[in-house]
Structure formats: structure tokens, C-alpha cells
Motif scaffolding. Sequence first.
Motif, PDB file in Angstrom:
ATOM      1  N   ARG A 289       0.801  -1.426  -0.095  1.00 42.53           N
ATOM      2  CA  ARG A 289       0.087   0.108  -0.046  1.00 42.53           C
ATOM      3  C   ARG A 289       1.023   1.018   0.107  1.00 42.53           C
ATOM      4  O   ARG A 289       0.522   2.230  -0.575  1.00 42.53           O
ATOM      5  CB  ARG A 289      -0.665   0.043   1.211  1.00 42.53           C
ATOM      6  CG  ARG A 289      -1.984  -1.243   1.093  1.00 42.53           C
ATOM      7  CD  ARG A 289      -2.993  -0.924   2.250  1.00 42.53           C
ATOM      8  NE  ARG A 289      -3.836   0.158   2.149  1.00 42.53           N
ATOM      9  CZ  ARG A 289      -4.351   0.761   3.127  1.00 42.53           C
ATOM     10  NH1 ARG A 289      -4.433   0.132   4.692  1.00 42.53           N
ATOM     11  NH2 ARG A 289      -5.194   1.572   3.211  1.00 42.53           N
TER      12      ARG A 289
ATOM     13  N   GLU B 213      -0.403   3.133  -3.283  1.00 46.86           N
ATOM     14  CA  GLU B 213      -1.520   3.851  -3.030  1.00 46.86           C
ATOM     15  C   GLU B 213      -1.480   5.270  -3.108  1.00 46.86           C
ATOM     16  O   GLU B 213      -2.471   5.950  -3.690  1.00 46.86           O
ATOM     17  CB  GLU B 213      -2.309   3.476  -1.581  1.00 46.86           C
ATOM     18  CG  GLU B 213      -3.813   3.562  -1.372  1.00 46.86           C
ATOM     19  CD  GLU B 213      -4.484   2.820  -0.341  1.00 46.86           C
ATOM     20  OE1 GLU B 213      -5.342   3.461   0.392  1.00 46.86           O
ATOM     21  OE2 GLU B 213      -4.145   1.743  -0.250  1.00 46.86           O
TER      22      GLU B 213
ATOM     23  N   ALA C 205      -1.820   5.842  -6.561  1.00 46.16           N
ATOM     24  CA  ALA C 205      -3.160   5.693  -7.229  1.00 46.16           C
ATOM     25  C   ALA C 205      -3.913   6.658  -6.848  1.00 46.16           C
ATOM     26  O   ALA C 205      -4.866   7.391  -7.737  1.00 46.16           O
ATOM     27  CB  ALA C 205      -3.630   4.232  -6.465  1.00 46.16           C
TER      28      ALA C 205
ATOM     29  N   GLN D 286     -10.826   0.583  -2.712  1.00 49.74           N
ATOM     30  CA  GLN D 286     -11.267   0.038  -4.135  1.00 49.74           C
ATOM     31  C   GLN D 286     -11.566   1.039  -5.090  1.00 49.74           C
ATOM     32  O   GLN D 286     -10.881   0.895  -6.071  1.00 49.74           O
ATOM     33  CB  GLN D 286     -12.224  -1.085  -3.911  1.00 49.74           C
ATOM     34  CG  GLN D 286     -11.820  -2.381  -3.270  1.00 49.74           C
ATOM     35  CD  GLN D 286     -13.140  -3.478  -3.169  1.00 49.74           C
ATOM     36  OE1 GLN D 286     -14.184  -2.851  -3.064  1.00 49.74           O
ATOM     37  NE2 GLN D 286     -12.820  -4.643  -3.468  1.00 49.74           N
TER      38      GLN D 286
ATOM     39  N   TYR E   2      -8.658   2.751  -6.534  1.00 46.20           N
ATOM     40  CA  TYR E   2      -7.742   2.426  -7.531  1.00 46.20           C
ATOM     41  C   TYR E   2      -8.371   2.248  -8.723  1.00 46.20           C
ATOM     42  O   TYR E   2      -7.903   2.316  -9.963  1.00 46.20           O
ATOM     43  CB  TYR E   2      -7.385   0.968  -7.069  1.00 46.20           C
ATOM     44  CG  TYR E   2      -6.414   0.801  -5.907  1.00 46.20           C
ATOM     45  CD1 TYR E   2      -5.018   0.469  -6.489  1.00 46.20           C
ATOM     46  CD2 TYR E   2      -6.558   1.087  -4.851  1.00 46.20           C
ATOM     47  CE1 TYR E   2      -4.051   0.399  -5.601  1.00 46.20           C
ATOM     48  CE2 TYR E   2      -5.567   1.255  -3.901  1.00 46.20           C
ATOM     49  CZ  TYR E   2      -4.214   0.901  -4.136  1.00 46.20           C
ATOM     50  OH  TYR E   2      -3.135   0.857  -3.295  1.00 46.20           O
TER      51      TYR E   2
ATOM     52  N   THR F 273      -8.304   5.243 -10.949  1.00 45.15           N
ATOM     53  CA  THR F 273      -7.134   5.755 -11.855  1.00 45.15           C
ATOM     54  C   THR F 273      -7.302   5.584 -13.209  1.00 45.15           C
ATOM     55  O   THR F 273      -6.588   6.026 -14.097  1.00 45.15           O
ATOM     56  CB  THR F 273      -5.848   4.582 -11.494  1.00 45.15           C
ATOM     57  OG1 THR F 273      -6.245   3.239 -11.785  1.00 45.15           O
ATOM     58  CG2 THR F 273      -5.692   4.835  -9.880  1.00 45.15           C
TER      59      THR F 273
ATOM     60  N   PHE G 119      -3.941  -1.083 -12.299  1.00 48.85           N
ATOM     61  CA  PHE G 119      -4.237  -0.980 -10.840  1.00 48.85           C
ATOM     62  C   PHE G 119      -5.364  -1.814 -10.139  1.00 48.85           C
ATOM     63  O   PHE G 119      -5.597  -2.195  -9.147  1.00 48.85           O
ATOM     64  CB  PHE G 119      -4.442   0.688 -10.654  1.00 48.85           C
ATOM     65  CG  PHE G 119      -3.270   1.355 -10.455  1.00 48.85           C
ATOM     66  CD1 PHE G 119      -2.605   1.612  -9.302  1.00 48.85           C
ATOM     67  CD2 PHE G 119      -2.675   1.841 -11.599  1.00 48.85           C
ATOM     68  CE1 PHE G 119      -1.529   2.472  -9.059  1.00 48.85           C
ATOM     69  CE2 PHE G 119      -1.660   2.640 -11.703  1.00 48.85           C
ATOM     70  CZ  PHE G 119      -0.960   2.729 -10.471  1.00 48.85           C
ATOM     71  N   TRP G 120      -6.302  -2.327 -11.305  1.00 51.77           N
ATOM     72  CA  TRP G 120      -7.617  -2.866 -10.873  1.00 51.77           C
ATOM     73  C   TRP G 120      -7.345  -4.193 -10.024  1.00 51.77           C
ATOM     74  O   TRP G 120      -8.263  -4.278  -9.144  1.00 51.77           O
ATOM     75  CB  TRP G 120      -8.421  -2.934 -12.079  1.00 51.77           C
ATOM     76  CG  TRP G 120      -8.813  -1.758 -12.737  1.00 51.77           C
ATOM     77  CD1 TRP G 120      -8.664  -0.600 -12.071  1.00 51.77           C
ATOM     78  CD2 TRP G 120      -9.584  -1.529 -13.936  1.00 51.77           C
ATOM     79  NE1 TRP G 120      -9.116   0.527 -12.996  1.00 51.77           N
ATOM     80  CE2 TRP G 120      -9.594   0.012 -14.168  1.00 51.77           C
ATOM     81  CE3 TRP G 120      -9.744  -2.293 -14.966  1.00 51.77           C
ATOM     82  CZ2 TRP G 120     -10.208   0.486 -15.263  1.00 51.77           C
ATOM     83  CZ3 TRP G 120     -10.324  -1.760 -16.040  1.00 51.77           C
ATOM     84  CH2 TRP G 120     -10.455  -0.598 -16.251  1.00 51.77           C
TER      85      TRP G 120
ATOM     86  N   ALA H  55      -6.989  -3.471  -6.558  1.00 47.49           N
ATOM     87  CA  ALA H  55      -8.577  -3.216  -6.015  1.00 47.49           C
ATOM     88  C   ALA H  55      -9.125  -4.417  -5.610  1.00 47.49           C
ATOM     89  O   ALA H  55     -10.021  -4.593  -4.375  1.00 47.49           O
ATOM     90  CB  ALA H  55      -9.257  -2.080  -6.791  1.00 47.49           C
TER      91      ALA H  55
END
Length: 247
Positions: A109, A113, A116, A157, A160, A163, A168-169, A172
Amino acid sequence: MFQTSSALHRNVHSQVADRVGSSIVRGEIGVGEALPPEMQICEMMDVSRTVVREAIRTLTGKGLIESRPKSGTRVRPPQQWNQLDPDVLRWHLETADIDRYLAKLFQLRTAVEPGAAALAAVHAAEDDIARIRAGCDGMDAAETNEAFVAADIAFHQSIYFATRNEFFWPIAQMFEITLRQSFTIAAPGAHRPRALIEHRAVLDAIATGDADGARDATVVLLQHSADDLVRIRGREFEAPARPAKRP
């Protein structure tokens, strides 16, 4: 070998894949070792060869094993496993040392994160911001720890997904499994009012398109989350350095 896990409500081949997969993740079948022959697995689990073959295909798809002529079906190195696969994550969690697991989660993270959140500030559409806001509102309205955790997961979630970058998904998607443990530990703490303010700060920065502000607010949120777990668990968790003040 092949202990029964908690997922036995699923269909038969999934049950077999679950038992074999969790045995591999626990290290009961080591890297490079061959799985027992098909007929032996059939006898051990009282299933048909069709079921075993489907389970083997499932585990192959997750990267845990590979089949080669003359050498049989063998376990691949963990570096080649699909570590973001929900089943692989769950098998890890079933046997993980919780503190080591939380430390690794914070490493991920911390690395990803804040970036993101900054990307979300640049690329989020109105529906993305609405979903992030809904997560924040859900945390604020939660009357139980379970509801608070669910809304908190949805909040992160949504960032992400906002973005608009499909790479990135998967992170999430894995949060439904990985963050639940961390958030459930921290949810009963007295820090909740402060956490709500910090989540709102991330939301506000994303909603106004302030990428630097979103990144900095996320760093602060993660730092305080790590501090909360230190108080609860009594050990250190890696979190980012607090952002320097901008001139």
C-alpha cells in the motif's frame, strides 16, 4: 496432506483444487515436487479422474503447478504463482503469520496507494468520485464495525478503479480479501473520528483534481493507519514518511 479448508460448499472440482492448492501454499508439497498420480488423488479424495483433471487445470491456471511429459505435474516456484488470485490469497491467509502479513500489506500500500490517489485526482470521472464519496459516507454512517470495514474497503477499491488504469484494478479486487483482516483489527479503535477526517481529505483532493494533495493525504492516512496497528498489535508496520511541506 490435503487438509480440508473452509471452502467445501463449492462444487467438487473446486473442493479438490482448494485442498491441493492450500497444501501447496502451506509447503506440504514443495517446489519442484510432483503431485501424487491422478489415480492416487482420486482414491484419497474419493472423486473421479474427470474431477481431478479439472482441479489440475484450475491450479495450472493459477500458476501453482505445471505438467510436463515424463516428469509429471510439479509445483512451480512461488514467484510464478498468480499471487493476486483470490484463492491463492486466501490460502496464504489461512496459514500466514498475521503480523508478517500486515507488514507486507503495508509495504504494498505504501508503494502504490499514494500514486493511485494522485492518478485518481487526474483521471476520475463523476461516477468514480461518487463511488469514493459513497464509501466515505458509508464509513460515517456505519453503526457496526462490520459495516465500517465494508465501507472502508469500498472507499479504497474505488480509488484504484478511479485511476482508469487497468493495471491498478487487480490490487483493488484483492482488497476484498487482504484489507478485511487489517481493517477488522483496527475498526474497534478510538481513532475512527480521525480516520474519517483523513478519508475525507483524500476524497476532497481527488474531487478537486489536486493530485499532490491526494498523494499527501493518502500518505498521512497510511501513516496513521500503521500507527494504529502498532498500538493494537504492539509491533512496527512499514508506512511512508510524512509528506514534506510544500513551499
